[in-house]
Motif scaffolding. Sequence first.
Motif, mmCIF file in Angstrom:
data_model
loop_
_atom_site.group_PDB
_atom_site.id
_atom_site.type_symbol
_atom_site.label_atom_id
_atom_site.label_comp_id
_atom_site.label_asym_id
_atom_site.label_seq_id
_atom_site.Cartn_x
_atom_site.Cartn_y
_atom_site.Cartn_z
ATOM 1 N N LEU A 75 -32.832 30.216 48.495
ATOM 2 C CA LEU A 75 -32.426 28.826 48.313
ATOM 3 C C LEU A 75 -31.574 28.417 49.515
ATOM 4 O O LEU A 75 -30.482 28.937 49.709
ATOM 5 N N VAL A 76 -32.058 27.490 50.319
ATOM 6 C CA VAL A 76 -31.336 27.092 51.531
ATOM 7 C C VAL A 76 -30.665 25.740 51.400
ATOM 8 O O VAL A 76 -29.830 25.374 52.233
ATOM 9 N N PHE A 77 -31.030 24.987 50.356
ATOM 10 C CA PHE A 77 -30.405 23.669 50.191
ATOM 11 C C PHE A 77 -30.588 23.217 48.759
ATOM 12 O O PHE A 77 -31.641 23.416 48.155
ATOM 13 N N ASP A 78 -29.524 22.621 48.200
ATOM 14 C CA ASP A 78 -29.577 22.065 46.854
ATOM 15 C C ASP A 78 -29.028 20.647 46.950
ATOM 16 O O ASP A 78 -27.854 20.441 47.267
ATOM 17 N N THR A 79 -29.875 19.666 46.693
ATOM 18 C CA THR A 79 -29.470 18.281 46.907
ATOM 19 C C THR A 79 -28.401 17.818 45.915
ATOM 20 O O THR A 79 -27.614 16.915 46.230
ATOM 21 N N ALA A 80 -28.355 18.405 44.734
ATOM 22 C CA ALA A 80 -27.294 18.049 43.784
ATOM 23 C C ALA A 80 -25.951 18.565 44.282
ATOM 24 O O ALA A 80 -24.934 17.853 44.246
ATOM 25 N N ILE A 81 -25.920 19.805 44.758
ATOM 26 C CA ILE A 81 -24.669 20.378 45.274
ATOM 27 C C ILE A 81 -24.240 19.657 46.545
ATOM 28 O O ILE A 81 -23.055 19.384 46.753
ATOM 29 N N ALA A 82 -25.200 19.336 47.402
ATOM 30 C CA ALA A 82 -24.871 18.608 48.630
ATOM 31 C C ALA A 82 -24.250 17.257 48.296
ATOM 32 O O ALA A 82 -23.249 16.846 48.904
ATOM 33 N N THR B 203 -22.095 29.530 52.403
ATOM 34 C CA THR B 203 -21.443 30.804 52.082
ATOM 35 C C THR B 203 -20.749 30.819 50.727
ATOM 36 O O THR B 203 -20.404 31.888 50.219
ATOM 37 N N VAL B 204 -20.533 29.646 50.137
ATOM 38 C CA VAL B 204 -19.839 29.598 48.841
ATOM 39 C C VAL B 204 -20.745 29.033 47.753
ATOM 40 O O VAL B 204 -21.075 29.720 46.785
ATOM 41 N N GLU B 205 -21.164 27.789 47.906
ATOM 42 C CA GLU B 205 -21.835 27.100 46.810
ATOM 43 C C GLU B 205 -23.257 27.595 46.542
ATOM 44 O O GLU B 205 -23.629 27.828 45.388
ATOM 45 N N LEU B 206 -24.072 27.742 47.579
ATOM 46 C CA LEU B 206 -25.463 28.160 47.342
ATOM 47 C C LEU B 206 -25.559 29.591 46.812
ATOM 48 O O LEU B 206 -26.309 29.841 45.852
ATOM 49 N N PRO B 207 -24.821 30.567 47.368
ATOM 50 C CA PRO B 207 -24.879 31.921 46.783
ATOM 51 C C PRO B 207 -24.395 31.951 45.336
ATOM 52 O O PRO B 207 -24.813 32.804 44.552
ATOM 53 N N ILE C 99 -35.847 24.297 48.913
ATOM 54 C CA ILE C 99 -34.932 23.208 48.608
ATOM 55 C C ILE C 99 -35.167 22.821 47.161
ATOM 56 O O ILE C 99 -36.309 22.755 46.705
ATOM 57 N N ALA C 100 -34.093 22.567 46.425
ATOM 58 C CA ALA C 100 -34.240 22.131 45.036
ATOM 59 C C ALA C 100 -33.110 21.165 44.702
ATOM 60 O O ALA C 100 -32.107 21.080 45.420
ATOM 61 N N HIS C 101 -33.305 20.424 43.630
ATOM 62 C CA HIS C 101 -32.232 19.580 43.100
ATOM 63 C C HIS C 101 -31.733 20.230 41.827
ATOM 64 O O HIS C 101 -32.462 20.343 40.845
ATOM 65 N N ASP C 102 -30.473 20.702 41.858
ATOM 66 C CA ASP C 102 -29.892 21.432 40.730
ATOM 67 C C ASP C 102 -30.712 22.683 40.445
ATOM 68 O O ASP C 102 -31.321 22.832 39.388
ATOM 69 N N THR D 24 -20.753 21.117 39.595
ATOM 70 C CA THR D 24 -20.621 19.834 40.290
ATOM 71 C C THR D 24 -19.876 18.804 39.450
ATOM 72 O O THR D 24 -20.262 17.639 39.399
ATOM 73 N N THR D 25 -18.800 19.234 38.804
ATOM 74 C CA THR D 25 -18.083 18.316 37.911
ATOM 75 C C THR D 25 -16.679 17.993 38.403
ATOM 76 O O THR D 25 -16.316 16.829 38.524
ATOM 77 N N ALA D 26 -15.868 19.007 38.671
ATOM 78 C CA ALA D 26 -14.458 18.778 39.007
ATOM 79 C C ALA D 26 -14.292 18.402 40.470
ATOM 80 O O ALA D 26 -14.851 19.051 41.357
ATOM 81 N N ALA D 27 -13.513 17.360 40.732
ATOM 82 C CA ALA D 27 -13.307 16.897 42.109
ATOM 83 C C ALA D 27 -12.585 17.937 42.955
ATOM 84 O O ALA D 27 -12.721 17.939 44.181
ATOM 85 N N THR D 28 -11.812 18.827 42.319
ATOM 86 C CA THR D 28 -11.091 19.855 43.069
ATOM 87 C C THR D 28 -11.981 21.008 43.502
ATOM 88 O O THR D 28 -11.587 21.828 44.323
#
Length: 865
Positions: free
Chosen positions: A401-408, A467-471, A387-390, A599-603
């Motif tokens: 990497l199984v979890f990223d607190t910034a992406i979450a 399947t999208v953000e962490l890879p 687990i990491a932040h950013d 982690t910037t654009a709302a879309t």
Amino acid sequence: MAGGNGDTPRELFLIDGNSLAYRAFFALPESIATSDGRPTNAIFGFASMLVKILTDFGQVPTVVVWDAGLSGRKEISADYKAQRSSRPDLLKLQWPHLQPLVEAFGYSNVSVEGFEADDVIAALTEQAKERGVPVMVVTGDRDAYQLVDDGVRIMSTSRGVTDTKVYDRQAVIDRYGIPPELVPDFIGLKGDTSDNIPGVPGIGDKTAADLLQKFGDLEGVLSSIDQVTGAKRKQNLIDHADNARMSKLLATMVRDVPVDIDLEVEFTKTPDRTRLRQVFRDWELRDPLRRLEEALAEAELEAIPRPTDLEKVEVKTGLARTPGDITRLKGEFLSLAILPPEVPEGELIPREPKWRFAAYAGGNIALSGEIDSPADVVAAVGDRAVIAHDAKALTEVPANLVFDTAIAAYLLDPARRGYPLEELTEERGISAEAGDALATRAVLTHELAKVQRPLILERGLQDLLDTVELPLVKVLRETEKAGIKLDTKQLETVATRIKAQVVELEREIWALADEEFMIGSPQQLGQILFEKLGLSRKRRGKTGFSTDNRVLEAIKDEHEIVEKIIRYRELSKLAQTYLDALPNWIGEDGRLHTTLEQTTAATGRLSSINPNLQNIPIRTETGREIRACFIPEPGNVLLAVDYGQVELRVLAHIADEPVLKDIFRRGEDVHTETASRVFELPPEQLDVGMRSKAKMVNYGIVYGLSAYGLADRLKIPQKEAEDFINTYLERFPAVAQFMKDSITQAVEHGYVSTLFGRRRPIPEVRASNWSVRKLGERLAANSIIQGTAADIIKIAMVRSHNALAEAGLQTRTILQIHDELLFEGPPEEMEQATEIVTREMVGAIAMDPPLEVDAGVGPNWLAAK
């Protein structure tokens, strides 16, 4: 009734709940909402006011009073408050949560069936006065000034939510020219439109005050009409005397309301700090929470016990001799924190650069130490779940990497300005104590993940994350490190020519203006265009009439100077943004290494910074020249692969629009076919302008373009633009239904979702303000389409990157720009690389119509397009 300051009683605060809630709702944008789409503008404003009281006055006994009737005033006048519309829908959604918010502060909610809050407040004020307790009434209603007395003040919120002013007796006299006890007489004469109190026609604030000063009170005025100046005023007073008396009665507060409240108890109440913080966090009141924490920290009150703060995670730290020592940490997940070398003051680089790292696994010890490279820690981690932040900022992304607190945090709340760990944990009530700051960071990351994981699962975001953000994190990091080469000599040649054009344009503009001026100054430019040359003025801004590009485009046919100014701006921006700036970003390896922000654009779109390479224009000649300056290393070539009309294909698929699907299946030009259907002409009879209009509408549907926006871009009347859009929707009925369904989803849930489950909160769609609501409606469909397209390019990027590596090719991803991926590799690999990337990008999602890509190879970015 003693307070905390010896024999001096503390002030009792009486708040008009309805007045404050309505003022908060209408004072703040209706777009304020939580990450899951719950509207919060009234809650935000209401909470901000309570925090202001806490900040300015400390922990004071407070009662919030609510309306529960009209105190019999409807029997006096059927028109009383009759003009008031029903409570707005967005306020209705927030209303049930206001009283629990009050209770969390430790305050009481009071209402008396059949009575208005004003009258209950008046009765409570009388009770307090009898017992020698000073009172502060918080309200936005002007009739409350009649309560002001020795020991009774009014905090007026009429200027905003927290922009307040406190009135004592003299302040009321200074403002209205009358003492507080004459306020009902004052309203009797002038009336009050907000409550539909009629008063006397033609009498305003100043006249009412003058009459009362001269004749004493309302009855004194009515008995002295013959001494009043002005025939019309005299007649109005005669004709409307009964209305004046009735108006005074309506404005007079009832002070004997049967309200039962123990004021002694109110002075002993304290906030439930844990509950209060949790309420603020649940409603994501970030700024009010920050001010609340400051206020709570300063509130040291006698005789009021302070509840203990949240329990902190106590962390013991140990020094790791080698990265391998982290294997001593037992736990399901290992949280990592890595920081680059610190540069001693006065040194450009450290003499012995050492990275710092910390690792934590949920026990009571966090190991920290120094390393030569982040890769050392990543290698030591092996197959441990990390687990990491950013994680991308670690420079070496762990394989597991199984979890990223910034992406979450981004997936849970994509509209935030940023995702700093300290801010996220503070909002969630997570804190830790450790001797080492980096070890604390590792602990906070671990604890934050424990809070976020169930939320991710609950909101259906787990598959998107896994399947999208962490890879993508590792792919983005490797893409950033690869960078792209820039031909600085060619760029300098382009820069020299462009700057010469800018100088020449400047000279021509000055000649046409018949004077020299700062073309970049909106004020000076406006003076030349609108005052000296007399061109059409379109929109007024804060400092004069607007000179933005939309205005210039609208008036460019009025004078040849305008076209030159547009061109001057374009070239000047390119020179400043790219021609001058890009060489400064070249690294030691001779390549540009942009940062791709996830982690910037709302879309869900990726963005590029330092430098921003995503805004290099492709449609202008100068923009194409700049792209030609991006080159491969000697012996390599560039491969550019771009999705063809991905948003329109996504629209056809999601809307299940048979007409659009058929156009794409047949391989026809979608804009020509659209024009043919809208104008009801065969393709061979269409002119260029018809296709351009169809193209604008096609993408306007995707990007949420309004009829006004379409008219502005096509330079046609708005009615024509409206008709064109309506005809389009008639020809593509499934698209029209999709847009309606998108709005319905946004209204019902507060957000819309992409095909992959990404959520975009759209609180604007519930707004009562027409223009804000229309913006929300346009965002609804737009967010689904653009968000799905963003997910697709991310998946394509991961698939292409991995497939090239699995094939053992040297070709690597070096850039992502909107719907395009750019690769670099040996010429002999290009045929296979093109085949692989095309396959993976088309296969990112099975759609009807299927995805298509255009691929090209060349010695520079432009040639590869």
